[in-house]
Write an enzyme that holds these catalytic residues in place. Structure first.
Site, short mmCIF file in Angstrom:
data_model
loop_
_atom_site.label_atom_id
_atom_site.label_comp_id
_atom_site.label_asym_id
_atom_site.label_seq_id
_atom_site.Cartn_x
_atom_site.Cartn_y
_atom_site.Cartn_z
N HIS A 160 0.83 -1.21 0.00
CA HIS A 160 0.00 0.00 0.00
C HIS A 160 0.87 1.26 0.00
O HIS A 160 0.43 2.31 0.47
CB HIS A 160 -0.95 0.05 1.21
N SER A 281 14.78 21.36 -15.99
CA SER A 281 13.61 22.21 -16.20
C SER A 281 14.06 23.49 -16.89
O SER A 281 15.13 24.01 -16.61
CB SER A 281 12.97 22.53 -14.85
N LYS A 287 16.14 21.59 -10.90
CA LYS A 287 15.42 20.35 -11.19
C LYS A 287 16.25 19.32 -11.96
O LYS A 287 17.01 19.65 -12.85
CB LYS A 287 14.15 20.65 -12.02
N GLU A 294 9.47 8.43 -16.77
CA GLU A 294 8.12 8.92 -17.06
C GLU A 294 7.69 8.53 -18.46
O GLU A 294 6.53 8.17 -18.70
CB GLU A 294 8.07 10.44 -16.87
#
Ligand code: ARG
Length: 460
Positions: A160, A281, A287, A294
């Site tokens: 979980h 970024s 970043k 992704e």
């Protein structure tokens, strides 16, 4: 005809094709990638026609040489498409005619593009599946060697997405290696179904020149022939099955990517992606984004879409060939391309991943040994259902006092059950907790090394 080119099927037509329809109808811009399979099938078919006396040896060898030239033109990138080359079959036959002359008109005797296209796709896919199997095995190899190097690294295991029990980092990596092993086996098991030869089915009813289909199958390295000509021209189950296998592989890749994305956040800090597989970024200088992961996660949706789209096209078709089936190739190609990229990127990301073993270890907390505490009492003869409650009470006691469960004294624990004694302090050891789980498949060092051996054996 709008293009002015003579069409293979033009005999019964007097009106021209609307140029818009011509563009709508063509598949050459994508099915050209099956050029080699198409030529391979034709060369075999010409031999089969010679065996039946339809072609003389001279004619067959003229065709064979001509087809070899067509092949070399494709390979050299010099094949010139002409208006009217509606698909790869048409283009190759047109070019063959230019090279060998009118004898080219004998090649298609008893054959239809319906058995031809099904044959081409199966030939093409067979080679791609073998290539995909290689990429999968390489990925498993990377996971295994990484698991071996990092075998002593402990981390929290989650259910979980909540801290559950300590595990080895290698155990986590190997869990995916076993999924990819199953994927490989599934793909390999699909090969005999792909390698059924439809050639010799004609348009739908069969071949009237008794071509020796068993011989053709052997010539093309196929294991069997399709046993019914309607089935031979109708069937695209091998595409559906392949797209399912690809979807499932992408699901595994996507889940692995999701785990690693979470582990790479500052909040977790367990892993750091190599610069080669991250991007920055345009606005925030600090970043470093896990774009590779992704994209892998995103592309799983794309491949599932290939499968879902194809199934929708396939489901409403009446028996044998319908032009809808021209829509079967792009999803197949797209799945192959996406998987080819994804499998290699996944392997590269894993191979170059930096891990922060201290961060993993420091994320282990005493409460993750609450089960071990219950198991301690089990070893003293207390039924597990009771020990579960007692250990739960210890968790609560620690929570109320604002300390770790491992900070409770033996005396504290004895207020919960009389079976606790000094040796309970030995429970507070993550290494020991992990190594206790030594039944086959467990996270102990011994059983993790056994998993590594098992996969290595399979890889060799
Ligand atoms: N380009 C077609 C396809 O990909 C080839 C088969 C055409 N057959 C036909 N009967 N029109 O499906």
């Amino acid at each position: 005809m709008s293009s002015g080119a003579k069409k293979l099927w033009g005999g019964r037509f007097s009106g021209a094709t609307d140029p818009l329809m011509e563009a709508f109808n063509e598949s050459i811009h994508f099915d050209r990638r099956m050029f080699a399979a198409d030529i391979q099938g034709s060369r075999a078919y010409a031999k089969a026609l010679h065996k039946q006396g339809i072609l003389t040896l001279t004619e067959q060898s003229q065709l064979d040489k001509g087809l070899a030239t067509v092949l070399s033109e494709w390979q050299a990138g010099t094949f010139e498409l002409k208006p009217g080359d509606e698909d790869i079959h048409t283009a190759n036959e047109r070019r063959l005619g230019e090279i060998v002359g009118s004898v080219s008109g004998k090649l298609h005797t008893g054959r239809s593009r319906n058995d031809q296209v099904a044959t081409d796709m199966r030939l093409w896919l067979r080679d791609e599946v073998k290539q995909m199997v290689n990429f999968l095995r390489e990925l498993v190899g990377v996971l295994v060697s990484r698991a071996q190097t990092d075998v002593d690294v402990l981390m929290p295991g989650y259910t979980h997405l909540q801290r559950a029990q300590p595990i080895r980092w290698s155990h986590f990596l190997l869990s995916y290696a076993f999924s990819f092993q199953q994927d490989t086996q599934r793909l390999e098991e699909s090969l005999p179904r792909i390698c059924q030869l439809p050639l010799g089915s004609g348009a739908l009813a069969g071949n009237p020149f008794q071509v020796d289909r068993q011989w053709l199958a052997k010539e093309l390295g196929f294991s069997s022939v399709t046993p019914n000509s309607l089935y031979g021209t109708s069937d695209r189950d091998f595409v559906a099955e392949f797209l399912f296998h690809c979807s499932l592989i992408m699901v595994h890749i996507s889940r692995l990517a999701e785990d690693l994305i979470i582990y790479s956040t500052a909040e977790f800090g367990f892993v750091q992606l190599a610069d080669a597989y991250s991007t920055g970024s345009s606005l925030m200088p600090q970043k470093k984004n896990p774009d590779s992961l992704e994209l892998l996660r995103g592309k799983s949706g794309r491949v599932f879409g290939d499968m879902a789209g194809f199934m929708m096209t396939y489901k409403g078709l009446p028996s044998t060939y319908n032009k809808d089936m021209q829509e079967d190739k792009e999803p197949m190609f797209d799945a192959v391309d996406t998987l080819t990229g994804s499998l290699q990127i996944t392997a590269a990301v894993i191979a170059t991943l930096r891990i922060n073993a201290d961060k993993m270890k420091n994320s282990l907390t005493g409460d993750m040994l609450a089960t071990d505490l219950a198991e301690y009492l089990v070893r003293k003869g207390v039924p597990f259902r009771e020990t579960h409650h007692i250990s739960g009470a210890a968790v609560k006691m620690a929570e109320d006092r604002g300390c770790q469960i491992s900070d409770l004294s033996v005396a504290d624990l004895q207020t919960l059950h009389t079976s606790f004694s000094n040796d309970v302090l030995l429970v507070w050891n993550y290494e020991k907790s992990v190594d206790n789980r030594s039944s086959i498949g467990g996270t102990s060092r011994v059983t993790v090394l056994a998993q590594i051996e098992q996969l290595k054996l399979w890889l060799n």
